[in-house]
Structure formats: C-alpha cells, structure tokens
Design a protein around this motif. Structure first.
Motif, PDB file in Angstrom:
ATOM      1  N   ARG A 200      71.904  61.004  38.175  1.00 15.88           N
ATOM      2  CA  ARG A 200      72.198  62.032  39.173  1.00 15.88           C
ATOM      3  C   ARG A 200      73.482  62.765  38.778  1.00 15.88           C
ATOM      4  O   ARG A 200      74.352  62.208  38.107  1.00 15.88           O
ATOM      5  CB  ARG A 200      72.358  61.419  40.566  1.00 15.88           C
ATOM      6  N   ASP A 201      73.577  63.996  39.195  1.00 18.28           N
ATOM      7  CA  ASP A 201      74.777  64.787  38.939  1.00 18.28           C
ATOM      8  C   ASP A 201      75.852  64.387  39.941  1.00 18.28           C
ATOM      9  O   ASP A 201      75.585  64.328  41.147  1.00 18.28           O
ATOM     10  CB  ASP A 201      74.459  66.279  39.066  1.00 18.28           C
ATOM     11  N   ASP A 202      77.061  64.093  39.455  1.00 17.71           N
ATOM     12  CA  ASP A 202      78.125  63.640  40.337  1.00 17.71           C
ATOM     13  C   ASP A 202      79.452  64.091  39.737  1.00 17.71           C
ATOM     14  O   ASP A 202      79.936  63.511  38.766  1.00 17.71           O
ATOM     15  CB  ASP A 202      78.084  62.111  40.475  1.00 17.71           C
ATOM     16  N   ALA A 203      80.042  65.133  40.323  1.00 20.32           N
ATOM     17  CA  ALA A 203      81.272  65.708  39.778  1.00 20.32           C
ATOM     18  C   ALA A 203      82.418  64.707  39.793  1.00 20.32           C
ATOM     19  O   ALA A 203      83.249  64.675  38.873  1.00 20.32           O
ATOM     20  CB  ALA A 203      81.650  66.957  40.565  1.00 20.32           C
ATOM     21  N   ASN A 204      82.488  63.862  40.834  1.00 20.16           N
ATOM     22  CA  ASN A 204      83.570  62.891  40.914  1.00 20.16           C
ATOM     23  C   ASN A 204      83.477  61.844  39.806  1.00 20.16           C
ATOM     24  O   ASN A 204      84.494  61.445  39.220  1.00 20.16           O
ATOM     25  CB  ASN A 204      83.567  62.203  42.285  1.00 20.16           C
ATOM     26  N   VAL A 205      82.260  61.387  39.534  1.00 21.45           N
ATOM     27  CA  VAL A 205      82.076  60.420  38.451  1.00 21.45           C
ATOM     28  C   VAL A 205      82.407  61.057  37.111  1.00 21.45           C
ATOM     29  O   VAL A 205      83.045  60.436  36.246  1.00 21.45           O
ATOM     30  CB  VAL A 205      80.643  59.856  38.463  1.00 21.45           C
ATOM     31  N   ARG A 206      81.989  62.307  36.937  1.00 23.30           N
ATOM     32  CA  ARG A 206      82.289  63.002  35.683  1.00 23.30           C
ATOM     33  C   ARG A 206      83.800  63.076  35.453  1.00 23.30           C
ATOM     34  O   ARG A 206      84.302  62.786  34.359  1.00 23.30           O
ATOM     35  CB  ARG A 206      81.679  64.403  35.705  1.00 23.30           C
ATOM     36  N   GLN A 207      84.543  63.440  36.485  1.00 21.49           N
ATOM     37  CA  GLN A 207      85.991  63.532  36.350  1.00 21.49           C
ATOM     38  C   GLN A 207      86.623  62.165  36.131  1.00 21.49           C
ATOM     39  O   GLN A 207      87.569  62.022  35.360  1.00 21.49           O
ATOM     40  CB  GLN A 207      86.595  64.206  37.578  1.00 21.49           C
ATOM     41  N   ALA A 208      86.095  61.142  36.817  1.00 19.00           N
ATOM     42  CA  ALA A 208      86.614  59.792  36.617  1.00 19.00           C
ATOM     43  C   ALA A 208      86.384  59.325  35.183  1.00 19.00           C
ATOM     44  O   ALA A 208      87.261  58.685  34.573  1.00 19.00           O
ATOM     45  CB  ALA A 208      85.959  58.830  37.600  1.00 19.00           C
ATOM     46  N   LEU A 209      85.226  59.655  34.608  1.00 22.47           N
ATOM     47  CA  LEU A 209      84.920  59.268  33.236  1.00 22.47           C
ATOM     48  C   LEU A 209      85.851  59.978  32.251  1.00 22.47           C
ATOM     49  O   LEU A 209      86.384  59.349  31.323  1.00 22.47           O
ATOM     50  CB  LEU A 209      83.462  59.589  32.924  1.00 22.47           C
ATOM     51  N   LEU A 210      86.065  61.264  32.453  1.00 24.26           N
ATOM     52  CA  LEU A 210      86.968  62.005  31.564  1.00 24.26           C
ATOM     53  C   LEU A 210      88.392  61.467  31.681  1.00 24.26           C
ATOM     54  O   LEU A 210      89.104  61.322  30.676  1.00 24.26           O
ATOM     55  CB  LEU A 210      86.919  63.492  31.895  1.00 24.26           C
ATOM     56  N   GLY A 211      88.811  61.158  32.911  1.00 22.62           N
ATOM     57  CA  GLY A 211      90.146  60.589  33.103  1.00 22.62           C
ATOM     58  C   GLY A 211      90.279  59.225  32.454  1.00 22.62           C
ATOM     59  O   GLY A 211      91.327  58.892  31.880  1.00 22.62           O
ATOM     60  N   LEU A 212      89.229  58.423  32.534  1.00 19.82           N
ATOM     61  CA  LEU A 212      89.229  57.108  31.898  1.00 19.82           C
ATOM     62  C   LEU A 212      89.383  57.245  30.390  1.00 19.82           C
ATOM     63  O   LEU A 212      90.185  56.529  29.767  1.00 19.82           O
ATOM     64  CB  LEU A 212      87.942  56.367  32.255  1.00 19.82           C
ATOM     65  N   CYS A 213      88.637  58.148  29.781  1.00 22.05           N
ATOM     66  CA  CYS A 213      88.714  58.329  28.328  1.00 22.05           C
ATOM     67  C   CYS A 213      90.093  58.830  27.906  1.00 22.05           C
ATOM     68  O   CYS A 213      90.619  58.415  26.859  1.00 22.05           O
ATOM     69  CB  CYS A 213      87.615  59.273  27.862  1.00 22.05           C
ATOM     70  N   GLU A 214      90.698  59.687  28.701  1.00 16.93           N
ATOM     71  CA  GLU A 214      92.052  60.150  28.399  1.00 16.93           C
ATOM     72  C   GLU A 214      93.036  58.973  28.486  1.00 16.93           C
ATOM     73  O   GLU A 214      93.910  58.814  27.620  1.00 16.93           O
ATOM     74  CB  GLU A 214      92.459  61.250  29.369  1.00 16.93           C
ATOM     75  N   GLY A 215      92.891  58.165  29.533  1.00 14.89           N
ATOM     76  CA  GLY A 215      93.754  57.001  29.671  1.00 14.89           C
ATOM     77  C   GLY A 215      93.584  56.019  28.532  1.00 14.89           C
ATOM     78  O   GLY A 215      94.571  55.439  28.037  1.00 14.89           O
ATOM     79  N   MET A 216      92.353  55.807  28.084  1.00 16.06           N
ATOM     80  CA  MET A 216      92.108  54.899  26.961  1.00 16.06           C
ATOM     81  C   MET A 216      92.766  55.432  25.700  1.00 16.06           C
ATOM     82  O   MET A 216      93.358  54.680  24.923  1.00 16.06           O
ATOM     83  CB  MET A 216      90.600  54.715  26.729  1.00 16.06           C
ATOM     84  N   PHE A 217      92.661  56.734  25.472  1.00 12.42           N
ATOM     85  CA  PHE A 217      93.261  57.327  24.275  1.00 12.42           C
ATOM     86  C   PHE A 217      94.774  57.151  24.288  1.00 12.42           C
ATOM     87  O   PHE A 217      95.375  56.799  23.273  1.00 12.42           O
ATOM     88  CB  PHE A 217      92.897  58.810  24.187  1.00 12.42           C
TER      89      PHE A 217
END
Length: 377
Positions: A200-217
């Motif tokens: 399903r499309d979920d803008a909040n999950v998308r942003q959380a995933l991008l934020g997670l990847c930035e934090g991991m980097f």
C-alpha cells in the motif's frame, strides 16, 4: 529485479535452482507442517533435530512465529493448507504475544504459554510488521491490516529516537533500557517498511524509511571502506558481517526508492571488499564476522546458512554475476542442503557445527529463492 537486457541464464543455473526449490517444497515445508508444529499452542517449535524431532522447548518467540507467518503467507496458492497455517500463526501471534495492557508484543513465552521475556524488542516488532504486510497483501482482511497499523504505530511512537533511528530494546512498559540503536534490528525494520510499501502507498512509512537510511549512513557506515558496522561508529569492539552487508545490499538495490541513495552507494562501493575478505573464492563459504582493525580480517569463520542465502540473493542484482551465482548455488546445495533438511552452521573447516534446524531459517531460504526466481524469470 530482472534485467530485460540480460542474456538467457545458464541452463545449469536454471536446472539447479529447480532442484533446490523442489527440496524446499518437498522437504523443508513439510517439516513445519508436521513435526515442527505444536498443535496445542498452535505455534512452531523453535527447532528440530536431525530426525525431525522437536528439541525440548525452552521458549517460543514472537519473531519465530512471525517468520513462519511470512513463509506460509507467501506460499498461499502454492502449497496445500498454507492459508490455514498462515491464519493459525496470525491468531497465535495475537493470542500469545500481544500485550493487552501496554501494547506491542512480548519477546517470548514459556513452554506453557505464559509470558517469559516480556520486554519490547525492535527486531521482534519489525518482523511482525514484515509478516503482517505480506499476509495482508495476500488476504486483505481488515484485522490483519489493523495489526499492521498497530505495529507501525508502536514502532514509530515508542522505539523512534528522533534522528531516523530506533532503540533496539525497551521494557515491557516502554521504559528505556539505554540499549541504543543496533544494525540488525534496524535492517529488518527497513525490510519491514519496504514490505509495507509493497502492499500500500504510505507517505509516512516512505519518509520513515528514507530517514532510517540517512541515519544508518551517518551512524553505522565506516567512512573509509564504507562497510556497515554492527554497532554505531563510536561504539567499542565493533565489527561487520558479510551476510548483513549482502542483505542490506539486496534491500537497497532492489528498491527504486533507495537505489542510488547514499547508503546504497556506500555498500555498492564496499561490495568487492566484503567479497574479497568474507567469501572463500574456492568453496564459496561466507564467513560470519570480520574486524576492520587494522585491516579487514576474519573474526569468526563460522559459515551460517542464512549468510550463504543472503550472498546468493545479493548476486542476483550484480551485473555479470551468473558464474558466481552458479558456484554459490552449488555450494548451498552441496554443503548445506540434505535429504533431511539443512545444515544450519559449518565451522571454518566445513564440518557441521550445528545440527538442529531452527524454525526461523526457512524465512531466509524463501527470500533467497524468491530473489533467484525473479532473476531467472
């Protein structure tokens, strides 16, 4: 993802994959439909011995239940009774592990079904989200989606640290344990976010995933070799694991949202180093742990079946990898799969060092085989 410009796969690779996939359906799945199933609790036993007898249960983990839910949800329409088993696993996840008082899910219960470790574990919650996303994608039942939503809510509200990352562990009442973030739970959270976005499309999950990847980097990728460390960069006694490098690589490279980002670029850069230091070029063995100081070197040469599977899956997204793919699939079949199931671990010399078969391993094999099926499609 399949490359339309790629030539037809090697016939040997196609034939060998058909053999190992048949082994999964004929040997591994029936283990967990029959002797691996505790009908009284409606849960999988944690592990079976070489004769398919359950090891005396010490506990049952919510994570193990969720991984089996993923497996049987994925097999709906392919394996008889898969839908009934998935439904039973989903009910058991709620019945045995859900914390009605504080929300979220317990880590484990004892053999009688009472809470054993009642802490709240990010790794567990990530797998519940992952499994429910796959299951809801198959059955579209409102109760499954509400559980998916509940898992998302407690992850983002309770575990989040505000910098894109998440605590690894909290108390039953969500009190802090000062655990901080750890690589492995965060990787499986990224996997769970991707699973949710796939259904399903979920803008909040998308942003959380991008934020997670930035934090991991920022917090986990060593700026020199650009490998993903197991603990934050400032932690003492740190290391990296080839299996997790390959697992991250697949998640990032297979996602149009994440492919080409800083985290993917880093692991693309270090893929060759991980192969060079972590994979035996002769037998294809993937070692368990590597140290960075003073140079990348083996810290634990144990060969775990899940790491072999993750390397195979990563190779499906590497151009020109077909010869290595064939070598690795042969190594998996010859050294890890057998007529009674699989070898969970081999030692540095290739001898079997763990003979039991955990209920959590079919998840790794199935995700690997799905990657191979997409590659060969």
């Amino acid at each position: 993802m399949p490359d339309a410009s790629r030539s037809a796969p090697l016939p040997e690779l196609t034939a060998l994959f058909a053999t190992v996939r048949q082994h999964f359906h004929d040997v591994i799945v029936p283990m967990w439909q029959g002797p691996g199933w505790n009908a009284e609790l409606a849960l999988p036993y944690e592990s079976l011995d070489s004769q398919h007898q359950p090891l005396p249960p010490q506990r049952y983990r919510a994570m193990a239940c969720a991984r089996q839910l993923y497996v049987f949800a994925s097999l709906i329409g392919e394996v008889p009774q898969a839908e009934e088993r998935a439904a039973a696993l989903f009910r058991s996840l709620q019945r045995h592990f859900h914390d009605a008082e504080h929300g979220g899910w317990f880590y484990s219960i004892n053999p009688q079904g009472a809470p054993l470790d009642s802490s709240k574990d990010l790794y567990t919650h990530a797998f519940i989200l992952f499994a429910c996303a796959h299951y809801w994608g198959k059955v579209r039942e409102p109760l499954v989606e509400s559980t998916l939503n509940a898992a998302l809510e407690v992850i983002t509200r309770r575990f989040a640290t505000g910098d894109g990352l998440y605590e690894a562990s909290l108390g039953r009442d969500w009190s802090t344990r000062q655990s901080g973030p750890l690589q492995n739970p965060l990787m499986h959270l990224a996997e769970a976010f991707l699973a949710a976005l796939s259904v399903r499309d979920d803008a909040n999950v998308r942003q959380a995933l991008l934020g997670l990847c930035e934090g991991m980097f920022q917090c986990f990728v060593d700026p020199g070799p650009r490998v993903m460390m197991e603990k934050p960069l400032k932690a003492v006694d740190n290391w990296f694991e080839p299996g997790h490098q390959f697992e991250w690589y697949f998640l990032l490279a297979s996602s149009p949202l994440l492919r080409g980002g800083k985290l993917h670029t880093a692991l693309e850069h270090s893929f060759g180093l991980t192969e060079q230091q972590g994979v035996d070029p002769d037998c294809g063995a993937v070692c368990a742990m590597l140290s960075l100081e003073p140079h990348a070197s083996a810290r634990d040469a144990t060969q775990r079946i899940w790491a072999q599977a993750e390397y195979l899956r990563a190779l499906t997204l590497r151009p020109g990898s077909e010869t290595v793919l064939l070598r690795q699939l042969r190594a998996l079949e010859q050294h890890f799969l057998h007529a009674q199931g699989w070898n969970e671990c081999l030692d540095a010399d290739g001898n079997v060092s763990r003979r039991d078969m955990p209920s959590t391993t079919p998840y790794h094999l199935l995700t690997c085989y799905r990657g191979l099926a997409d590659y060969l499609a």
